[in-house]
Design a protein around this motif. Sequence first.
Motif, PDB file in Angstrom:
ATOM      1  N   PHE A 108       0.858  -1.195   0.000  1.00  0.00           N
ATOM      2  CA  PHE A 108       0.000   0.000   0.000  1.00  0.00           C
ATOM      3  C   PHE A 108       0.884   1.231   0.000  1.00  0.00           C
ATOM      4  O   PHE A 108       1.960   1.232   0.604  1.00  0.00           O
ATOM      5  CB  PHE A 108      -0.890  -0.018   1.249  1.00  0.00           C
ATOM      6  CG  PHE A 108      -1.732   1.212   1.456  1.00  0.00           C
ATOM      7  CD1 PHE A 108      -2.984   1.321   0.867  1.00  0.00           C
ATOM      8  CD2 PHE A 108      -1.267   2.265   2.236  1.00  0.00           C
ATOM      9  CE1 PHE A 108      -3.759   2.456   1.067  1.00  0.00           C
ATOM     10  CE2 PHE A 108      -2.036   3.408   2.432  1.00  0.00           C
ATOM     11  CZ  PHE A 108      -3.294   3.504   1.849  1.00  0.00           C
ATOM     12  N   GLY A 109       0.431   2.281  -0.674  1.00  0.00           N
ATOM     13  CA  GLY A 109       1.162   3.535  -0.682  1.00  0.00           C
ATOM     14  C   GLY A 109       0.245   4.715  -0.446  1.00  0.00           C
ATOM     15  O   GLY A 109      -0.918   4.721  -0.870  1.00  0.00           O
ATOM     16  N   PHE A 110       0.775   5.726   0.233  1.00  0.00           N
ATOM     17  CA  PHE A 110       0.100   7.008   0.453  1.00  0.00           C
ATOM     18  C   PHE A 110       1.087   8.075   0.018  1.00  0.00           C
ATOM     19  O   PHE A 110       2.164   8.197   0.603  1.00  0.00           O
ATOM     20  CB  PHE A 110      -0.274   7.151   1.929  1.00  0.00           C
ATOM     21  CG  PHE A 110      -0.751   8.525   2.325  1.00  0.00           C
ATOM     22  CD1 PHE A 110      -1.761   9.166   1.628  1.00  0.00           C
ATOM     23  CD2 PHE A 110      -0.195   9.164   3.434  1.00  0.00           C
ATOM     24  CE1 PHE A 110      -2.202  10.436   2.010  1.00  0.00           C
ATOM     25  CE2 PHE A 110      -0.632  10.415   3.837  1.00  0.00           C
ATOM     26  CZ  PHE A 110      -1.638  11.051   3.120  1.00  0.00           C
ATOM     27  N   ARG A 111       0.729   8.845  -1.028  1.00  0.00           N
ATOM     28  CA  ARG A 111       1.739   9.681  -1.674  1.00  0.00           C
ATOM     29  C   ARG A 111       1.190  11.054  -2.054  1.00  0.00           C
ATOM     30  O   ARG A 111      -0.029  11.238  -2.201  1.00  0.00           O
ATOM     31  CB  ARG A 111       2.283   8.969  -2.922  1.00  0.00           C
ATOM     32  CG  ARG A 111       2.883   7.610  -2.593  1.00  0.00           C
ATOM     33  CD  ARG A 111       3.167   6.778  -3.806  1.00  0.00           C
ATOM     34  NE  ARG A 111       4.291   7.295  -4.585  1.00  0.00           N
ATOM     35  CZ  ARG A 111       4.710   6.760  -5.720  1.00  0.00           C
ATOM     36  NH1 ARG A 111       4.077   5.700  -6.227  1.00  0.00           N
ATOM     37  NH2 ARG A 111       5.745   7.270  -6.355  1.00  0.00           N
ATOM     38  N   LEU A 112       2.100  12.002  -2.223  1.00  0.00           N
ATOM     39  CA  LEU A 112       1.785  13.349  -2.692  1.00  0.00           C
ATOM     40  C   LEU A 112       2.229  13.497  -4.135  1.00  0.00           C
ATOM     41  O   LEU A 112       3.153  12.818  -4.584  1.00  0.00           O
ATOM     42  CB  LEU A 112       2.510  14.394  -1.843  1.00  0.00           C
ATOM     43  CG  LEU A 112       2.326  14.357  -0.334  1.00  0.00           C
ATOM     44  CD1 LEU A 112       3.123  15.494   0.309  1.00  0.00           C
ATOM     45  CD2 LEU A 112       0.863  14.438   0.053  1.00  0.00           C
ATOM     46  N   ALA A 113       1.590  14.413  -4.849  1.00  0.00           N
ATOM     47  CA  ALA A 113       2.055  14.839  -6.171  1.00  0.00           C
ATOM     48  C   ALA A 113       2.537  16.275  -6.025  1.00  0.00           C
ATOM     49  O   ALA A 113       1.734  17.185  -5.777  1.00  0.00           O
ATOM     50  CB  ALA A 113       0.947  14.731  -7.205  1.00  0.00           C
ATOM     51  N   LEU A 114       3.846  16.474  -6.173  1.00  0.00           N
ATOM     52  CA  LEU A 114       4.471  17.782  -5.999  1.00  0.00           C
ATOM     53  C   LEU A 114       5.136  18.220  -7.295  1.00  0.00           C
ATOM     54  O   LEU A 114       5.470  17.397  -8.145  1.00  0.00           O
ATOM     55  CB  LEU A 114       5.505  17.743  -4.872  1.00  0.00           C
ATOM     56  CG  LEU A 114       5.017  17.292  -3.499  1.00  0.00           C
ATOM     57  CD1 LEU A 114       6.179  17.253  -2.502  1.00  0.00           C
ATOM     58  CD2 LEU A 114       3.911  18.213  -2.985  1.00  0.00           C
ATOM     59  N   GLU A 115       5.362  19.525  -7.412  1.00  0.00           N
ATOM     60  CA  GLU A 115       6.039  20.084  -8.585  1.00  0.00           C
ATOM     61  C   GLU A 115       7.244  20.898  -8.147  1.00  0.00           C
ATOM     62  O   GLU A 115       7.248  21.503  -7.080  1.00  0.00           O
ATOM     63  CB  GLU A 115       5.103  20.997  -9.376  1.00  0.00           C
ATOM     64  CG  GLU A 115       3.916  20.313 -10.007  1.00  0.00           C
ATOM     65  CD  GLU A 115       3.057  21.292 -10.788  1.00  0.00           C
ATOM     66  OE1 GLU A 115       3.412  22.492 -10.848  1.00  0.00           O
ATOM     67  OE2 GLU A 115       2.036  20.869 -11.350  1.00  0.00           O
ATOM     68  N   THR A 116       8.255  20.906  -9.019  1.00  0.00           N
ATOM     69  CA  THR A 116       9.410  21.757  -8.821  1.00  0.00           C
ATOM     70  C   THR A 116       9.965  22.144 -10.181  1.00  0.00           C
ATOM     71  O   THR A 116       9.496  21.656 -11.219  1.00  0.00           O
ATOM     72  CB  THR A 116      10.483  21.051  -7.971  1.00  0.00           C
ATOM     73  OG1 THR A 116      11.477  22.015  -7.573  1.00  0.00           O
ATOM     74  CG2 THR A 116      11.149  19.914  -8.743  1.00  0.00           C
ATOM     75  N   THR A 117      10.954  23.009 -10.202  1.00  0.00           N
ATOM     76  CA  THR A 117      11.653  23.377 -11.430  1.00  0.00           C
ATOM     77  C   THR A 117      12.963  22.612 -11.472  1.00  0.00           C
ATOM     78  O   THR A 117      13.761  22.680 -10.535  1.00  0.00           O
ATOM     79  CB  THR A 117      11.925  24.888 -11.489  1.00  0.00           C
ATOM     80  OG1 THR A 117      10.677  25.582 -11.385  1.00  0.00           O
ATOM     81  CG2 THR A 117      12.599  25.260 -12.799  1.00  0.00           C
ATOM     82  N   ALA A 118      13.180  21.863 -12.545  1.00  0.00           N
ATOM     83  CA  ALA A 118      14.371  21.023 -12.650  1.00  0.00           C
ATOM     84  C   ALA A 118      14.701  20.797 -14.116  1.00  0.00           C
ATOM     85  O   ALA A 118      13.930  21.176 -15.013  1.00  0.00           O
ATOM     86  CB  ALA A 118      14.135  19.687 -11.946  1.00  0.00           C
ATOM     87  N   MET A 119      15.850  20.172 -14.379  1.00  0.00           N
ATOM     88  CA  MET A 119      16.202  19.799 -15.744  1.00  0.00           C
ATOM     89  C   MET A 119      15.298  18.656 -16.200  1.00  0.00           C
ATOM     90  O   MET A 119      15.200  17.625 -15.528  1.00  0.00           O
ATOM     91  CB  MET A 119      17.661  19.365 -15.825  1.00  0.00           C
ATOM     92  CG  MET A 119      18.657  20.470 -15.544  1.00  0.00           C
ATOM     93  SD  MET A 119      18.575  21.827 -16.744  1.00  0.00           S
ATOM     94  CE  MET A 119      19.104  20.992 -18.246  1.00  0.00           C
ATOM     95  N   VAL A 120      14.603  18.857 -17.323  1.00  0.00           N
ATOM     96  CA  VAL A 120      13.688  17.842 -17.846  1.00  0.00           C
ATOM     97  C   VAL A 120      14.009  17.583 -19.310  1.00  0.00           C
ATOM     98  O   VAL A 120      14.584  18.435 -20.010  1.00  0.00           O
ATOM     99  CB  VAL A 120      12.211  18.283 -17.697  1.00  0.00           C
ATOM    100  CG1 VAL A 120      11.852  18.448 -16.228  1.00  0.00           C
ATOM    101  CG2 VAL A 120      11.947  19.582 -18.456  1.00  0.00           C
ATOM    102  N   ASP A 121      13.648  16.394 -19.773  1.00  0.00           N
ATOM    103  CA  ASP A 121      13.814  16.050 -21.187  1.00  0.00           C
ATOM    104  C   ASP A 121      12.679  16.648 -22.000  1.00  0.00           C
ATOM    105  O   ASP A 121      11.513  16.568 -21.620  1.00  0.00           O
ATOM    106  CB  ASP A 121      13.814  14.531 -21.373  1.00  0.00           C
ATOM    107  CG  ASP A 121      15.055  13.885 -20.791  1.00  0.00           C
ATOM    108  OD1 ASP A 121      16.063  14.592 -20.633  1.00  0.00           O
ATOM    109  OD2 ASP A 121      15.004  12.680 -20.493  1.00  0.00           O
TER     110      ASP A 121
END
Length: 335
Positions: A171-184
């Motif tokens: 089982f998992g309990f998780r957040l969806a977060l955003e940041t600024t980073a190097m992306v493809d």
Amino acid sequence: MRITNIRIASTVAMLLWGGTAMQSAHAQRAVVPGTGTEIVGVADDFEDPNWNYVPNDPKSTEDIDENQRSPMGRSTNGRWYEGIKRGHPDIVQRVRTPAGGLPGSEGALLMRSRFTGIPGQPSGKMHQDDFVANVQYRLKRRVDVSEVPSVTTRVFLPPVAQWENRSGPHFGFRLALETTAMVDKEIGIGIFKRTVEEMGNEVYWPGMFIEFESQGGNRENDYAYLRIRSNRRGGDFRGPQITTTGWWTLGMSVTPDGMVHYYASEGVDDLTEDDYITSQFPYDYRAERFRTFFYNICSADDGHRWSTSFIVDDPKVYLLRPKQQMASRPSSSRR
């Protein structure tokens, strides 16, 4: 079968886990999840006897075969939807709240899966399903971490004899977060298409997993613990051992420095500072925005065994310093 009894509650004890409890001497003070005001209109209490989920099967398995299989499943109250990446649990059902739950609660949500991979095509490898809270779209915005968001949930763990007989995450309990980073990023067309790296918006999913080590081999007893995702290098690590089944309360908060703080306790009481586990910059990211939270249901995906049946109740989203006027109520008014 039994689960050995160990209780870990202090920050000093956390430092014994390889020095992962506090990663920065300059980190802001951790905020107990549930602090501030509860945002009304997101998350759920499952009290409506007509609560229903429309699965729109077959479910999505974009992470395996790039097949989204629209339309996605959704709850009829608009508060939950199928994860487009991995699809929803095979069973999503409102049930009577198990004994020992929150006072006054009559309804909770059961989730269970057999085919966690491609529907009807067992892989024999562990896969997981997602069940996503519709926070971002109901608020019509993402939440800045300066608002100090946090999420809490109650989770019912069935008796050990009823768990899927499999070592690994259940089982998992998780957040969806955003940041600024190097992306493809892909640029160009056709045969001239190429991938370049540039600064952009990166979504990541820190959280806690309930990990089970099944009796057998060199293990005399079944063993369960919380596995934390993740440290700065992106590696999961062991959190506190789960000492008993029944109801547990889990929570995570995000402070303006972008750090994620993890808490857990046995029972359904509100979280306190004593329930602190660790503070991390997962993947060496500093969170900038909070999107939502979600649950994972994991199974062997062998076509025979069902996953462990987990029941959740009263997930809530809180803001300590809301930027916008919205429907809310003080955390002290919780049931």
